[in-house]
Design a protein around this motif. Sequence first.
Motif, PDB file in Angstrom:
ATOM      1  N   ILE A  66      26.134  85.896  10.681  1.00  0.00           N
ATOM      2  CA  ILE A  66      25.409  86.285  11.554  1.00  0.00           C
ATOM      3  C   ILE A  66      24.740  85.897  12.662  1.00  0.00           C
ATOM      4  O   ILE A  66      25.110  86.411  13.463  1.00  0.00           O
ATOM      5  CB  ILE A  66      23.950  86.527  10.589  1.00  0.00           C
ATOM      6  N   LEU A  67      25.106  84.242  12.837  1.00  0.00           N
ATOM      7  CA  LEU A  67      24.889  83.554  13.974  1.00  0.00           C
ATOM      8  C   LEU A  67      25.874  83.868  14.875  1.00  0.00           C
ATOM      9  O   LEU A  67      25.810  83.473  15.985  1.00  0.00           O
ATOM     10  CB  LEU A  67      24.771  81.734  13.202  1.00  0.00           C
ATOM     11  N   LYS A  82      27.465  79.089  27.850  1.00  0.00           N
ATOM     12  CA  LYS A  82      28.134  77.763  26.883  1.00  0.00           C
ATOM     13  C   LYS A  82      28.068  77.973  25.800  1.00  0.00           C
ATOM     14  O   LYS A  82      28.947  77.342  24.650  1.00  0.00           O
ATOM     15  CB  LYS A  82      27.124  76.515  27.307  1.00  0.00           C
ATOM     16  N   LEU A  83      27.519  79.265  25.356  1.00  0.00           N
ATOM     17  CA  LEU A  83      27.273  79.158  23.683  1.00  0.00           C
ATOM     18  C   LEU A  83      28.823  80.126  23.010  1.00  0.00           C
ATOM     19  O   LEU A  83      28.768  80.045  21.993  1.00  0.00           O
ATOM     20  CB  LEU A  83      26.245  80.454  23.205  1.00  0.00           C
ATOM     21  N   ILE A  84      29.226  80.200  23.937  1.00  0.00           N
ATOM     22  CA  ILE A  84      30.644  80.780  23.082  1.00  0.00           C
ATOM     23  C   ILE A  84      31.349  79.911  23.322  1.00  0.00           C
ATOM     24  O   ILE A  84      32.607  79.765  22.172  1.00  0.00           O
ATOM     25  CB  ILE A  84      31.750  81.654  24.876  1.00  0.00           C
ATOM     26  N   LEU A  85      31.027  78.765  23.053  1.00  0.00           N
ATOM     27  CA  LEU A  85      32.025  77.109  22.942  1.00  0.00           C
ATOM     28  C   LEU A  85      31.854  76.799  21.552  1.00  0.00           C
ATOM     29  O   LEU A  85      32.907  76.293  21.034  1.00  0.00           O
ATOM     30  CB  LEU A  85      31.907  76.392  23.679  1.00  0.00           C
ATOM     31  N   VAL A  86      30.882  77.675  21.060  1.00  0.00           N
ATOM     32  CA  VAL A  86      30.769  77.358  19.288  1.00  0.00           C
ATOM     33  C   VAL A  86      30.990  78.567  18.822  1.00  0.00           C
ATOM     34  O   VAL A  86      30.943  78.768  17.090  1.00  0.00           O
ATOM     35  CB  VAL A  86      29.104  77.008  18.891  1.00  0.00           C
ATOM     36  N   ARG A  87      31.218  79.829  18.739  1.00  0.00           N
ATOM     37  CA  ARG A  87      31.425  81.076  18.213  1.00  0.00           C
ATOM     38  C   ARG A  87      32.466  80.849  17.185  1.00  0.00           C
ATOM     39  O   ARG A  87      32.299  81.250  16.612  1.00  0.00           O
ATOM     40  CB  ARG A  87      31.919  81.774  19.318  1.00  0.00           C
ATOM     41  N   PRO A 287      26.172  88.029  35.904  1.00  0.00           N
ATOM     42  CA  PRO A 287      27.034  88.437  34.523  1.00  0.00           C
ATOM     43  C   PRO A 287      27.414  86.557  34.027  1.00  0.00           C
ATOM     44  O   PRO A 287      27.342  85.787  34.427  1.00  0.00           O
ATOM     45  CB  PRO A 287      28.320  88.620  35.187  1.00  0.00           C
ATOM     46  N   ALA A 288      27.595  86.708  32.915  1.00  0.00           N
ATOM     47  CA  ALA A 288      27.790  85.433  32.141  1.00  0.00           C
ATOM     48  C   ALA A 288      29.127  85.291  32.303  1.00  0.00           C
ATOM     49  O   ALA A 288      30.162  85.987  32.369  1.00  0.00           O
ATOM     50  CB  ALA A 288      27.568  85.897  30.454  1.00  0.00           C
ATOM     51  N   ARG A 289      29.613  83.576  31.907  1.00  0.00           N
ATOM     52  CA  ARG A 289      30.863  83.539  32.852  1.00  0.00           C
ATOM     53  C   ARG A 289      31.679  83.224  31.055  1.00  0.00           C
ATOM     54  O   ARG A 289      30.662  83.207  30.226  1.00  0.00           O
ATOM     55  CB  ARG A 289      30.727  81.577  33.590  1.00  0.00           C
ATOM     56  N   THR A 290      32.712  83.462  31.698  1.00  0.00           N
ATOM     57  CA  THR A 290      33.382  83.263  30.378  1.00  0.00           C
ATOM     58  C   THR A 290      33.715  81.643  29.907  1.00  0.00           C
ATOM     59  O   THR A 290      34.489  81.184  31.241  1.00  0.00           O
ATOM     60  CB  THR A 290      34.716  84.194  30.647  1.00  0.00           C
ATOM     61  N   VAL A 291      33.852  81.220  29.076  1.00  0.00           N
ATOM     62  CA  VAL A 291      34.204  80.017  28.750  1.00  0.00           C
ATOM     63  C   VAL A 291      34.606  79.957  27.380  1.00  0.00           C
ATOM     64  O   VAL A 291      34.413  80.282  26.545  1.00  0.00           O
ATOM     65  CB  VAL A 291      32.749  79.123  28.364  1.00  0.00           C
ATOM     66  N   LYS A 292      36.226  79.594  27.332  1.00  0.00           N
ATOM     67  CA  LYS A 292      36.556  79.553  26.560  1.00  0.00           C
ATOM     68  C   LYS A 292      36.671  78.989  25.091  1.00  0.00           C
ATOM     69  O   LYS A 292      36.280  77.295  25.385  1.00  0.00           O
ATOM     70  CB  LYS A 292      38.214  79.923  26.829  1.00  0.00           C
ATOM     71  N   ALA A 293      36.533  79.267  24.064  1.00  0.00           N
ATOM     72  CA  ALA A 293      35.850  77.720  22.672  1.00  0.00           C
ATOM     73  C   ALA A 293      37.532  77.427  22.356  1.00  0.00           C
ATOM     74  O   ALA A 293      38.233  77.815  22.612  1.00  0.00           O
ATOM     75  CB  ALA A 293      35.718  78.739  21.712  1.00  0.00           C
TER      76      ALA A 293
END
Length: 293
Positions: A66-67, A82-87, A287-293
């Motif tokens: 869920i997280l 930056k949350l995308i870094l930990v998805r 718009p949220a920037r895209t940051v690759k994980a």
Amino acid sequence: MPTQIRIAYPWLDRAGRLSRFKLAVFLLALAPGLWFTAAYALDQLGGKPLTAYLHAMGDWSVRFLILSLAVTPMRRIANAPKLILVRRMLGLTALAYALFHFTLYIVDQKFDLARVASEIVFRIYLTIGFAGLLGLTVLGVTSTDGMIRRLGKAWPRLHRLVYLLTALALLHFFLQSKIDVSKPVFWSGLFLALMGWRLMHHLKVPSTPLPLLGLSLAAGLATAGLEAAWYALATGVPAGAVLAANLDFAYDIRPAWWVLGVVILIVPLNLWQNRTTSGGRGPVARPARTVKA
């Protein structure tokens, strides 16, 4: 010269530098497993320690799943790219806990693999859980940068299966919980809220305070309805009685209220984010920037 293999440690960024954010999330991901392992080793898990240990690992698998699904909504609502870094890390953590959950089940069956296979075939909740585990394993194996490049446009389509797999995991959670389904109802309510946000995004409804308030109220009502429907179908308890229990706070607080309380927190978060990014001049769509994980 032989090619040097570079190990991608989860706490490093793409440049190979230490990321404090990723390290913190990695340690938090480890914490439940370490705590329950220590509690099991010290015989602190009650009369059936292995069963409690097994169920706890399954519960945490669902929570991390869920997280992982919450990353995309939160990075947009809170403008936190930056949350995308930990998805990917959260998704793989969910898989790791699920695999450990299954391993403990094999231990509980005294390593009788024939019996394990038979139980999976003939017990529907185990069939559902095992199907979900296989699906998560496929997503885990194909989550590397190399597989993303190799699969190309097929990769996003494959990984959209995570929604179905989460639903299977939650159904497995319901079925193995038997009488008290408060925990699976709560996590299912959060899942409904996350899917509701995705529907809003698909319909181009802005993630602003008023629509988010509507989402939180809808999630609470949907959770109450889900709980009532489950008890009506599984135990024969009248749906009206379960719904009425949501208004009786003398005994406990029903999951619908907890879901409402958690989801509604995104409204002040979004207000604060809007105020911060606009310098106090009101909401500004960024718009949220895209940051690759």
